[in-house]
Scaffold this active site. Structure first.
Site, PDB file in Angstrom:
ATOM      1  N   ARG A   1       0.810  -1.214   0.000  1.00  0.00           N
ATOM      2  CA  ARG A   1       0.000   0.000   0.000  1.00  0.00           C
ATOM      3  C   ARG A   1       0.847   1.269   0.000  1.00  0.00           C
ATOM      4  NH1 ARG A   1      -2.097   2.905   4.087  1.00  0.00           N
ATOM      5  NH2 ARG A   1      -1.688   1.312   5.657  1.00  0.00           N
TER       6      ARG A   1
ATOM      7  N   TYR B   1     -13.374  12.965 -20.445  1.00  0.00           N
ATOM      8  CA  TYR B   1     -13.780  11.578 -20.222  1.00  0.00           C
ATOM      9  C   TYR B   1     -14.907  11.531 -19.192  1.00  0.00           C
ATOM     10  CZ  TYR B   1     -13.628   6.942 -18.091  1.00  0.00           C
ATOM     11  OH  TYR B   1     -13.971   5.729 -17.551  1.00  0.00           O
TER      12      TYR B   1
ATOM     13  N   ASP C   1      -4.358  14.233 -18.789  1.00  0.00           N
ATOM     14  CA  ASP C   1      -4.657  12.826 -19.013  1.00  0.00           C
ATOM     15  C   ASP C   1      -4.055  12.498 -20.372  1.00  0.00           C
ATOM     16  OD1 ASP C   1      -5.739  10.372 -19.771  1.00  0.00           O
ATOM     17  OD2 ASP C   1      -7.631  10.732 -18.748  1.00  0.00           O
TER      18      ASP C   1
ATOM     19  N   LYS D   1      -5.162   0.922 -20.669  1.00  0.00           N
ATOM     20  CA  LYS D   1      -5.286   1.101 -22.109  1.00  0.00           C
ATOM     21  C   LYS D   1      -3.988   0.734 -22.829  1.00  0.00           C
ATOM     22  CE  LYS D   1      -9.415   2.636 -21.071  1.00  0.00           C
ATOM     23  NZ  LYS D   1      -9.379   2.918 -19.631  1.00  0.00           N
TER      24      LYS D   1
END
Length: 387
Positions: free
Chosen positions: A48, A102, A174, A199
């Site tokens: 984490r 988006y 982005d 992606k």
């Protein structure tokens, strides 16, 4: 090797590997442990905390590709977006974003920011004046997405970086659709690069991940929140992502080439009203795309005349898969109004020019004639349906 002079394929293949000191294997070993020693060690590792061997190694690859000092890997693109924004924005702060955004990011902003007392404004266009007029005394961040999802609009990165610096703001992008293969925003002065690594970085439709690349200072700020929100990625997924990124430059260049050919072909098709692709000279920001991109991406969108059965077109495809995500080696297609922007109201979709006839095509690495043949037989099918 001098890492500063490495080519993209070499960076993708070799940077960020974990050395197999025990068996001298050719690829990175996978460290699956979720518990590491804390005594007599240089690094107290914990998944984490984003500092397991596989996590740290992959971040080196992403940072070098984005020409940044450091990077972080997250469990999804939205985990990267949300953690980065919330780390840099606080109660009373303001952010400027483009209207064409988006759907997941747009929904996050309008649904969640008011809970944190964060204000926002959407620039209605893509010029310097459009963004500048939305800057307020409490603005802290300019966030852009270029090419945008799904209309492939292009924002001038040099202009955004200059505007941000002139007002003492942090600039974020982005960079998912472009990838660092086609575009390195740091070259133009952008501060923070964000990716849905699901992606093109993953590229095989089997990994969900996100990434952020930035200076050491910004990464430290983001990490301070990230460790508390817990959006880390499992080491097995990290290992798969590092493996997949070895071929990213080759895949993306092949997809660029196919997408440009498909866009030109669709532009001439009788059943297509409009094609959105930055590599077309008819694109409104073609000159900007040519200036700041090395390739025009494997993504495009097109509008079918709504007098035809758009859903029938999707059902008629035989090779191209109607599918929710994008950027795999296989060609996929979707309706933004029903998927990526389905969380938006009809009114908000209209504001973003997202019609029911709009389809977003992620062009894969198949032979170009096979891609066009599948599209053409689907067009013929809806012609028959109309009769």
């Amino acid at each position: 090797m001098n890492s500063k002079n490495l080519g993209l394929n070499t960076i993708c293949t070799h940077v960020g590997e974990v050395e197999d000191k025990q068996f001298k294997g050719a690829i990175s070993p996978l460290y699956m442990s979720s518990s590491y020693a804390f005594e007599d060690v240089e690094v107290k590792r914990y998944p984490r905390y984003f500092n397991t061997p596989n996590q740290q190694a992959l971040c080196k690859k992403i940072a070098m590709l984005e020409k940044s000092e450091n990077a972080l890997i997250f469990g999804s693109g939205m985990a990267a977006v949300s953690t980065t924004m919330l780390a840099l924005l606080h109660k009373g702060d303001h952010v400027v974003l483009p209207q064409t955004l988006y759907g997941g990011t747009y929904n996050f902003v309008v649904e969640e920011f008011h809970k944190f007392g964060i204000e926002y404004s959407f620039a209605e266009g893509f010029s310097e004046a459009d963004f500048a007029e939305k800057i307020q005394s409490n603005t802290k961040v300019i966030f852009v997405e270029t090419p945008s999802n799904p209309l492939m609009r292009i924002t001038d990165l040099e202009m955004i970086a200059r505007l941000a610096k002139n007002h003492g703001l942090v600039s974020m992008i982005d960079n998912t659709f472009a990838t660092p293969i086609n575009q390195t925003p740091a070259d133009y002065g952008i501060d923070i690069m964000i990716h849905s690594a699901t992606k093109y970085m993953g590229g095989h439709s089997d990994i969900c991940a996100g990434a952020v690349a930035a200076s050491e200072e910004h990464i430290k700020t983001i990490w301070n929140l990230a460790k508390n929100l817990g959006g880390s990625l499992s080491d097995y997924a990290v290992w798969l992502l590092e493996r997949s990124m070895k071929t990213m430059a080759i895949r993306v260049k092949a997809q660029n080439k196919n997408a440009k050919k498909v866009a030109k072909w669709l532009e001439k098709h009788a059943l297509v009203n409009k094609v959105y692709y930055p590599g077309l000279k008819t694109h409104p920001e073609y000159a900007i795309a040519k200036k700041q991109m090395r390739g025009y991406t494997g993504m495009l969108s097109f509008e079918i005349n709504e007098s035809y059965d758009v859903q029938g077109f999707l059902r008629s495809l035989q090779m191209i898969k109607p599918s929710m995500s994008l950027a795999g080696v296989e060609s996929t297609i979707l309706s933004p109004a029903k998927t990526s922007h389905g969380l938006l109201s009809p009114e908000d979709r209209i504001k973003q020019n997202i019609s029911d006839g709009l389809l977003r095509l992620s062009v894969g690495i198949e032979d170009i004639e096979d891609i066009k043949a599948d599209l053409e037989q689907a067009f013929k099918a809806i012609l028959k349906l109309k009769k």
